[in-house]
Design a protein around this motif. Structure first.
Motif, mmCIF file in Angstrom:
data_model
loop_
_atom_site.group_PDB
_atom_site.id
_atom_site.type_symbol
_atom_site.label_atom_id
_atom_site.label_comp_id
_atom_site.label_asym_id
_atom_site.label_seq_id
_atom_site.Cartn_x
_atom_site.Cartn_y
_atom_site.Cartn_z
ATOM 1 N N ARG A 592 0.829 -1.209 0.000
ATOM 2 C CA ARG A 592 0.000 0.000 0.000
ATOM 3 C C ARG A 592 0.866 1.263 0.000
ATOM 4 N NH1 ARG A 592 -5.462 -0.938 1.784
ATOM 5 N NH2 ARG A 592 -5.840 -3.118 2.305
ATOM 6 N N ASP A 593 1.947 1.238 0.780
ATOM 7 C CA ASP A 593 2.840 2.404 0.825
ATOM 8 C C ASP A 593 3.457 2.677 -0.540
ATOM 9 O OD1 ASP A 593 2.308 2.714 3.499
ATOM 10 O OD2 ASP A 593 4.140 1.716 4.187
ATOM 11 N N LEU A 594 3.836 1.601 -1.262
ATOM 12 C CA LEU A 594 4.424 1.776 -2.591
ATOM 13 C C LEU A 594 3.421 2.377 -3.566
ATOM 14 C CD1 LEU A 594 6.535 -1.463 -3.162
ATOM 15 C CD2 LEU A 594 7.382 0.876 -3.072
ATOM 16 N N CYS A 595 2.183 1.876 -3.535
ATOM 17 C CA CYS A 595 1.157 2.349 -4.465
ATOM 18 C C CYS A 595 0.932 3.851 -4.314
ATOM 19 C CB CYS A 595 -0.156 1.601 -4.228
ATOM 20 S SG CYS A 595 -0.123 -0.115 -4.787
ATOM 21 N N ALA A 596 0.965 4.335 -3.071
ATOM 22 C CA ALA A 596 0.716 5.757 -2.812
ATOM 23 C C ALA A 596 1.812 6.649 -3.391
ATOM 24 C CB ALA A 596 0.586 5.986 -1.313
ATOM 25 N N LYS A 597 2.969 6.075 -3.700
ATOM 26 C CA LYS A 597 4.107 6.861 -4.172
ATOM 27 C C LYS A 597 4.289 6.814 -5.695
ATOM 28 C CE LYS A 597 6.557 6.014 0.176
ATOM 29 N NZ LYS A 597 7.697 5.323 0.826
ATOM 30 N N VAL A 598 3.509 5.981 -6.382
ATOM 31 C CA VAL A 598 3.676 5.854 -7.836
ATOM 32 C C VAL A 598 2.993 7.026 -8.534
ATOM 33 C CG1 VAL A 598 3.217 4.430 -9.872
ATOM 34 C CG2 VAL A 598 3.780 3.341 -7.686
ATOM 35 N N PRO A 599 3.713 7.827 -9.307
ATOM 36 C CA PRO A 599 3.100 8.978 -9.983
ATOM 37 C C PRO A 599 2.294 8.541 -11.201
ATOM 38 C CG PRO A 599 5.389 8.803 -10.611
ATOM 39 C CD PRO A 599 5.158 7.735 -9.574
ATOM 40 N N TYR A 600 1.424 9.430 -11.663
ATOM 41 C CA TYR A 600 0.700 9.151 -12.897
ATOM 42 C C TYR A 600 1.690 8.978 -14.049
ATOM 43 C CZ TYR A 600 -3.639 10.508 -10.541
ATOM 44 O OH TYR A 600 -4.702 10.572 -9.692
ATOM 45 N N CYS A 601 1.447 7.982 -14.864
ATOM 46 C CA CYS A 601 2.307 7.619 -16.000
ATOM 47 C C CYS A 601 3.707 7.192 -15.545
ATOM 48 C CB CYS A 601 2.411 8.748 -17.018
ATOM 49 S SG CYS A 601 0.885 8.968 -17.968
ATOM 50 N N GLY A 602 3.858 6.899 -14.238
ATOM 51 C CA GLY A 602 5.110 6.318 -13.785
ATOM 52 C C GLY A 602 5.292 4.951 -14.419
ATOM 53 N N LEU A 603 6.527 4.590 -14.737
ATOM 54 C CA LEU A 603 6.746 3.308 -15.412
ATOM 55 C C LEU A 603 7.997 2.615 -14.881
ATOM 56 C CD1 LEU A 603 9.213 3.874 -17.647
ATOM 57 C CD2 LEU A 603 7.347 5.016 -18.847
ATOM 58 N N LEU A 604 8.006 1.311 -15.085
ATOM 59 C CA LEU A 604 9.110 0.455 -14.661
ATOM 60 C C LEU A 604 9.476 -0.427 -15.835
ATOM 61 C CD1 LEU A 604 10.559 0.095 -11.890
ATOM 62 C CD2 LEU A 604 9.106 -1.883 -11.499
ATOM 63 N N SER A 605 10.779 -0.596 -16.085
ATOM 64 C CA SER A 605 11.234 -1.394 -17.223
ATOM 65 C C SER A 605 12.123 -2.530 -16.746
ATOM 66 C CB SER A 605 12.014 -0.512 -18.210
ATOM 67 O OG SER A 605 12.537 -1.276 -19.283
ATOM 68 N N ILE A 606 11.842 -3.747 -17.212
ATOM 69 C CA ILE A 606 12.696 -4.892 -16.930
ATOM 70 C C ILE A 606 13.105 -5.525 -18.262
ATOM 71 C CG2 ILE A 606 11.697 -5.321 -14.660
ATOM 72 C CD1 ILE A 606 10.100 -7.602 -15.822
ATOM 73 N N THR A 607 14.260 -6.167 -18.270
ATOM 74 C CA THR A 607 14.839 -6.699 -19.503
ATOM 75 C C THR A 607 15.147 -8.178 -19.349
ATOM 76 O OG1 THR A 607 15.845 -4.540 -19.923
ATOM 77 C CG2 THR A 607 16.673 -6.392 -21.212
ATOM 78 N N GLU A 608 14.963 -8.922 -20.432
ATOM 79 C CA GLU A 608 15.202 -10.364 -20.431
ATOM 80 C C GLU A 608 16.610 -10.663 -20.934
ATOM 81 O OE1 GLU A 608 12.842 -14.343 -21.919
ATOM 82 O OE2 GLU A 608 13.061 -12.676 -23.310
ATOM 83 N N CYS A 609 17.326 -11.520 -20.209
ATOM 84 C CA CYS A 609 18.646 -11.976 -20.648
ATOM 85 C C CYS A 609 18.466 -13.020 -21.749
ATOM 86 C CB CYS A 609 19.417 -12.568 -19.467
ATOM 87 S SG CYS A 609 20.994 -13.328 -19.919
ATOM 88 N N LEU A 610 19.145 -12.844 -22.866
ATOM 89 C CA LEU A 610 18.983 -13.760 -23.995
ATOM 90 C C LEU A 610 19.425 -15.176 -23.662
ATOM 91 C CD1 LEU A 610 20.221 -11.527 -26.950
ATOM 92 C CD2 LEU A 610 17.869 -12.049 -26.294
ATOM 93 N N ARG A 611 20.491 -15.308 -22.887
ATOM 94 C CA ARG A 611 21.060 -16.627 -22.628
ATOM 95 C C ARG A 611 20.257 -17.403 -21.597
ATOM 96 N NH1 ARG A 611 24.405 -19.225 -19.182
ATOM 97 N NH2 ARG A 611 24.593 -17.404 -17.832
ATOM 98 N N THR A 612 19.890 -16.746 -20.520
ATOM 99 C CA THR A 612 19.222 -17.453 -19.416
ATOM 100 C C THR A 612 17.711 -17.326 -19.433
ATOM 101 O OG1 THR A 612 19.337 -15.557 -17.916
ATOM 102 C CG2 THR A 612 21.244 -17.039 -17.974
ATOM 103 N N GLN A 613 17.178 -16.404 -20.232
ATOM 104 C CA GLN A 613 15.744 -16.120 -20.295
ATOM 105 C C GLN A 613 15.205 -15.627 -18.946
ATOM 106 O OE1 GLN A 613 13.856 -19.700 -21.746
ATOM 107 N NE2 GLN A 613 15.060 -19.718 -23.614
ATOM 108 N N LYS A 614 16.095 -15.073 -18.128
ATOM 109 C CA LYS A 614 15.674 -14.511 -16.847
ATOM 110 C C LYS A 614 15.560 -12.999 -16.965
ATOM 111 C CE LYS A 614 17.731 -18.186 -14.021
ATOM 112 N NZ LYS A 614 18.704 -18.517 -12.938
ATOM 113 N N TRP A 615 14.657 -12.434 -16.192
ATOM 114 C CA TRP A 615 14.390 -11.006 -16.245
ATOM 115 C C TRP A 615 15.115 -10.286 -15.118
ATOM 116 C CZ3 TRP A 615 11.318 -8.759 -20.070
ATOM 117 C CH2 TRP A 615 10.656 -9.671 -20.912
#
Length: 644
Positions: A592-615
């Motif tokens: 709940r504390d995290l949700c209250a801090k996320v701004p409008y149009c705030g975004l998070l990006s994660i990337t996949e490793c080609l070799r391990t298929q882990k993010w």
């Protein structure tokens, strides 16, 4: 008088930095005994100090809290993605068709070893043992392929023999690591398979087989090696899910709350004459009587603790060791002694295993397909919150302010949109499904321009059914020059249902959205339809629903590759990435504390490793958007109120 202290040169010879304390040490400092601290950590998968502390506080009346009873551990290979969804659908249909059968006790999985016991004090050592073989998980000769098999009273999918040696060695390596800590793990002793149905009446066999044949075994799927543990009492009990709240009126009754499970002797229904049973609460450990009709039988795996999960990386080309070595194939079990012999309970903790005669089929080596990943193009997943919403800015009364009795809309502020799409229901539906403000649309436009300036593009876009999310995604894509990318409306992305105790919004249907000019893909079938929503969903259920949805999305596009945008809510940035990053859910308060801090149009990006298929967590793709807030005010009232 000096305003600052003099510079310090001498270091203290008495004060020392304390070592970082373990969760067990902290629990003991809080006043819990060593045995109770170890038991709590084992029961919660040793994932979170707060979770273990909450478990101890809820089990203060557990009569077995101080009983030394080692938990039972097991290693599972679990499918994740569209194949898993099909297996679960079959699970539900088979239960409706012929009632409970042995396969319903667990979720779809392949058992890699029998149950083994571990003292609570060694809980962390088992997880460490699995972590020590994580590199070997990158060497699976895959891809894993399944074959249908059935015989009297059993229907299942057997793993093709090319990988049996690999999993034998994997369990052997895991067992060798465990042995260093005095933990004994038995090796693989049976053919690797997923049980679809067993221990059912023979009259249902043909219909069950027909439904099982409808499962596409070639559907996209990732596999995870998971380490689970269970309370030793669970294996001897029938597990029942609480489906209706009950407040105890007598001292010998259990309080039943949604989200709890009850362990019960399987013979209780035959002993009871009034449908009141004696059971043990999973959440509290308290033992007492409870009303049976307020519960329903369910899979015992819902009560298990997940200790660790590792992604299995499957190579495109099968390993010659697995295909060519004749010793790599598991010896076929002996044929049944009699034609009427039934399939045994293969998930028991004892060393008795299946006695089935499975024919080995030689399959051609699959042709390797060229994927974008093979060209060195990693995938990114961006999860974004919607823009500013009308109800949060103007209050829920904005609907009464802007609509007349006939449903005609008229804005009362420049930050309100000039027009509003017509709804099939009444305009009051906007109170639960608010649109964007004018500024909200502009926020989305600025965000899209920033993404475009960084050369970021999206090949696949998924949106929550909330109108504000559909509007945000449309504005973002338009300003990126990607207005032709279709939107996939996915209810699994919708925010926590615990915030909608008074009922869900009546969303625009995809067809209605299309008629209003939104580029919605009408052929898309969601992973989590609204009809499957659990309106009594707890925070763990929200993490699970959202995590599985995002996992299914990335698996769906694994072959073709491409960047993915998930346009959801404030909590989506957490719940749609947490599982992919192999992290456990946060406690309710932290979420709940995290949700209250996320701004409008705030975004998070994660990337996949080609070799391990882990993010893994990626760098912020664009700068943040910060702006002030104007208050609604009529200037004449502010400066010259007396002249009005």
């Amino acid at each position: 008088m000096d305003r600052t202290p003099p510079p310090r040169r001498r270091q203290s010879s008495t004060i020392r930095r304390e070592d970082i304390k373990s969760s067990k040490d902290i629990l003991q400092q809080m006043g819990f005994s060593k045995s109770r601290a170890e038991k709590a950590l084992a029961a919660t998968g040793d994932r979170d100090l707060q979770l273990a502390s909450d478990w101890l506080l809820s089990h203060v009346n557990d009569p077995e809290l101080d009983v030394s009873a080692p938990r039972q551990y097991i290693l599972y290979l679990c499918p994740v993605g569209p194949l898993q969804e099909q297996l679960m659908t079959f699970w539900e249909r088979s239960q409706k068709l012929c009632g409970w059968n042995g396969a319903h006790t667990y979720f779809p999985h392949i058992t890699l070893c029998p149950f083994f016991t571990v003292e609570d004090s060694k809980c962390g050592m088992v997880k460490k043992a699995l972590n020590m073989i994580s590199e070997y998980l990158d060497e699976c000769p895959g891809p894993l392929k399944l074959d249908f098999f059935n015989q009297n009273n059993f229907i299942g999918c057997f793993l093709k023999d090319n990988c049996y040696k690999y999993f034998t060695e994997l369990v052997s390596k895991f067992g060798a690591e465990c042995k260093k800590y005095g933990i004994n793990v038995e090796p693989v002793k049976k053919q690797l398979h997923i049980t679809l149905a067993y221990q059912y009446s023979s009259e249902y066999h043909e219909e069950l087989m027909q439904q099982a044949r409808g499962i596409d075994l070639n559907a996209a799927c990732q596999w995870e090696v998971r380490l689970y543990s269970r309370d030793p009492r669970v294996g001897k009990s029938e597990v029942r899910r609480v489906k209706k709240t009950y407040h105890a009126t007598l001292e010998d009754e259990l309080d039943l709350i949604i989200g709890d499970y009850v362990f019960m002797d399987p013979n209780e229904p035959t002993r009871s004459t009034d449908q009141w049973y004696f059971g043990t609460s999973w959440l509290t450990g308290r033992q007492s009587m409870f009303p049976g009709p307020y519960t329903e039988r369910t899979s015992e795996t819902w009560t298990w603790a997940l200790h660790a999960s590792e992604l299995l990386v499957q190579k495109e080309t099968p390993s010659p060791v697995c295909n060519g070595d004749s010793h790599a194939h598991m010896p076929l079990p002996k044929p049944p002694k009699a034609s009427g012999e039934t399939y045994e309970a293969v998930w028991k903790a004892d060393p008795t295993y299946a006695k089935v005669n499975k024919e080995v089929k030689k399959s051609p080596v699959p042709r390797k397909e060229v994927r974008p990943q093979d060209l060195g193009i990693p995938r990114s997943l961006v999860v974004m919150r919607h823009g500013e919403r009308m109800d949060f800015l103007f209050g829920r009364s904005w609907v009464d302010l802007c609509f007349d009795d006939d449903g005609n809309y008229r804005p009362s502020d420049l930050n309100m949109p000039k027009s509003m799409p017509k709804r099939a229901g009444t305009h009051y539906e906007y109170a639960k499904d608010a649109p964007l403000t004018t500024l909200g649309s502009f926020q989305a436009h600025l965000t899209g321009e920033a993404l475009k300036s960084k050369g970021i593009t999206f090949d696949h876009v998924y949106v929550s059914p909330s109108l504000r999310c559909v509007q945000t995604a449309t504005s973002v894509l338009k300003s990126m020059g990607q207005a032709t990318v279709p939107l996939h409306v996915e209810p699994g992305i919708f925010e926590w249902l615990g915030w909608y105790q008074l009922g869900l919004p009546k969303f625009f249907t995809p067809t209605e959205l299309k008629s209003h000019g939104f580029n919605v893909d009408l052929s898309y079938k969601p992973f989590v339809p609204i009809t499957k929503f659990d309106m009594e969903e707890n925070i763990e259920g929200y993490y699970r629903r959202s995590g599985e949805t995002s996992r299914n999305i990335v698996i769906r596009h694994q072959q073709e590759g491409g960047n993915i945008l998930i346009l959801g809510h404030a909590g989506s940035l957490e719940v749609c990435t947490r599982q992919l990053l192999r992290k456990t859910p946060r406690p309710d308060r932290d979420f709940r504390d995290l949700c209250a801090k996320v701004p409008y149009c705030g975004l998070l990006s994660i990337t996949e490793c080609l070799r391990t298929q882990k993010w893994s967590m990626g760098d912020a793709p664009i700068l943040s958007l910060t702006h002030g807030q104007n208050k609604q005010m009529v200037m004449t009232k502010l400066f010259y109120p007396s002249e009005l």
